[in-house]
Write a protein that holds these residues in place. Sequence first.
Motif, mmCIF file in Angstrom:
data_model
loop_
_atom_site.group_PDB
_atom_site.id
_atom_site.type_symbol
_atom_site.label_atom_id
_atom_site.label_comp_id
_atom_site.label_asym_id
_atom_site.label_seq_id
_atom_site.Cartn_x
_atom_site.Cartn_y
_atom_site.Cartn_z
ATOM 1 N N THR A 236 0.831 -1.204 0.000
ATOM 2 C CA THR A 236 0.000 0.000 0.000
ATOM 3 C C THR A 236 0.864 1.252 0.000
ATOM 4 O O THR A 236 0.579 2.220 -0.714
ATOM 5 C CB THR A 236 -0.915 0.016 1.246
ATOM 6 N N ILE A 237 1.929 1.239 0.795
ATOM 7 C CA ILE A 237 2.833 2.394 0.862
ATOM 8 C C ILE A 237 3.445 2.683 -0.503
ATOM 9 O O ILE A 237 3.532 3.828 -0.932
ATOM 10 C CB ILE A 237 3.931 2.149 1.918
ATOM 11 N N VAL A 238 3.843 1.630 -1.197
ATOM 12 C CA VAL A 238 4.445 1.787 -2.520
ATOM 13 C C VAL A 238 3.415 2.309 -3.521
ATOM 14 O O VAL A 238 3.678 3.229 -4.301
ATOM 15 C CB VAL A 238 5.029 0.453 -3.010
ATOM 16 N N GLN A 239 2.210 1.720 -3.501
ATOM 17 C CA GLN A 239 1.162 2.122 -4.450
ATOM 18 C C GLN A 239 0.733 3.571 -4.256
ATOM 19 O O GLN A 239 0.448 4.278 -5.231
ATOM 20 C CB GLN A 239 -0.050 1.196 -4.300
ATOM 21 N N LEU A 240 0.692 4.016 -3.011
ATOM 22 C CA LEU A 240 0.283 5.388 -2.727
ATOM 23 C C LEU A 240 1.421 6.384 -2.896
ATOM 24 O O LEU A 240 1.205 7.593 -2.843
ATOM 25 C CB LEU A 240 -0.276 5.489 -1.295
ATOM 26 N N GLY A 241 2.634 5.863 -3.101
ATOM 27 C CA GLY A 241 3.782 6.738 -3.269
ATOM 28 C C GLY A 241 4.133 7.487 -1.994
ATOM 29 O O GLY A 241 4.635 8.623 -2.043
ATOM 30 N N ILE A 242 3.885 6.858 -0.856
ATOM 31 C CA ILE A 242 4.173 7.495 0.430
ATOM 32 C C ILE A 242 5.674 7.488 0.674
ATOM 33 O O ILE A 242 6.326 6.449 0.600
ATOM 34 C CB ILE A 242 3.447 6.758 1.581
ATOM 35 N N ASP A 243 6.226 8.649 0.961
ATOM 36 C CA ASP A 243 7.659 8.798 1.180
ATOM 37 C C ASP A 243 7.964 8.766 2.673
ATOM 38 O O ASP A 243 7.612 9.686 3.410
ATOM 39 C CB ASP A 243 8.137 10.117 0.570
ATOM 40 N N LEU A 244 8.597 7.696 3.125
ATOM 41 C CA LEU A 244 8.963 7.559 4.528
ATOM 42 C C LEU A 244 10.414 7.954 4.783
ATOM 43 O O LEU A 244 11.037 7.509 5.741
ATOM 44 C CB LEU A 244 8.727 6.122 4.997
ATOM 45 N N THR A 245 10.945 8.803 3.894
ATOM 46 C CA THR A 245 12.315 9.270 4.059
ATOM 47 C C THR A 245 12.477 9.950 5.418
ATOM 48 O O THR A 245 11.661 10.779 5.813
ATOM 49 C CB THR A 245 12.680 10.286 2.954
ATOM 50 N N GLY A 246 13.525 9.577 6.105
ATOM 51 C CA GLY A 246 13.778 10.160 7.416
ATOM 52 C C GLY A 246 13.355 9.254 8.554
ATOM 53 O O GLY A 246 13.666 9.523 9.708
ATOM 54 N N ILE A 247 12.640 8.164 8.198
ATOM 55 C CA ILE A 247 12.247 7.200 9.220
ATOM 56 C C ILE A 247 12.979 5.885 8.967
ATOM 57 O O ILE A 247 12.886 5.305 7.878
ATOM 58 C CB ILE A 247 10.726 6.950 9.222
ATOM 59 N N ILE A 248 13.691 5.419 9.945
ATOM 60 C CA ILE A 248 14.386 4.127 9.855
ATOM 61 C C ILE A 248 13.353 3.019 10.037
ATOM 62 O O ILE A 248 12.498 3.084 10.925
ATOM 63 C CB ILE A 248 15.471 4.024 10.932
#
Length: 271
Positions: A236-248
């Motif tokens: 789901t994260i990939v499909q929505l293009g959610i950017d979790l940059t900054g979170i390990i």
Amino acid sequence: MTSYYQMFKQHEEVIVDRVINALQSQIPTYGSMPRDDVRKRVIAGLDPYACDLDSDKPQAFPDYWRQTSYLRAQQGIPIGAFLEVLLVSTDIMIKSLREAYSDSTDDQINVIEKGHQITTAAIAGVYEGFQQHKDEIISSQTYALAEVSSPIVPVYEGVLVLPLIGSIDSMRAGQIMESLLESINSYSADVVILDITGVPVIDTGVANYLLQAARAARLLGSTVVLVGIGAEIAQTIVQLGIDLTGIITRANLQSGIEYALDLQGLAIRPR
């Protein structure tokens, strides 16, 4: 112009005594109260009623009953019993003022019409007061439930774990953020592990809440580690293009704890 308030003051003792007698004979709670205490309550209620009879926009009496009903709700008084006090008091008030204006049909009619208008507004005020108390209870319970469903657990010196369970909306996200930041300060946490294993759905809203939490934690000098991302949520994260940059991110809680300890130069070893 006739002043209904002045007429009430002229006959106040008689009217108040009638109301006291009715309340103490019809309502058990008042029957067991000292008469002087009942008198104070009756006068406090009837005075704004008489004021509103002279007003183009009656407000004093409804406001009094709105505020008083809120207090009575806190004391556990049933709304039905409280409304009975209101209706008994105003009924006697109207009848007594009609008697006082026995020579004026116009004033009798006005007292009845205006009196019923004021009473109706006061009844609405009673419901508002009780509803306010009910809303506060629900809000308090919701906050308590959110705290229980999002406990912050210190697992080692400087390391906190926040297991998130259930759906996350904006209100709960705010509560989580507040609790998280307070705990970081209280425990001087270097690492915070957010475990989302129990979160059923991740959307852009939830992701934004997590990113905000991570940024806020970093401002306090703490590193955020996100664990518990399952296969469906990852997709789901990939499909929505959610950017979790900054979170390990780590696969599970164990991996997250191992990473947190490694940051501090520690490790879990078999004996």
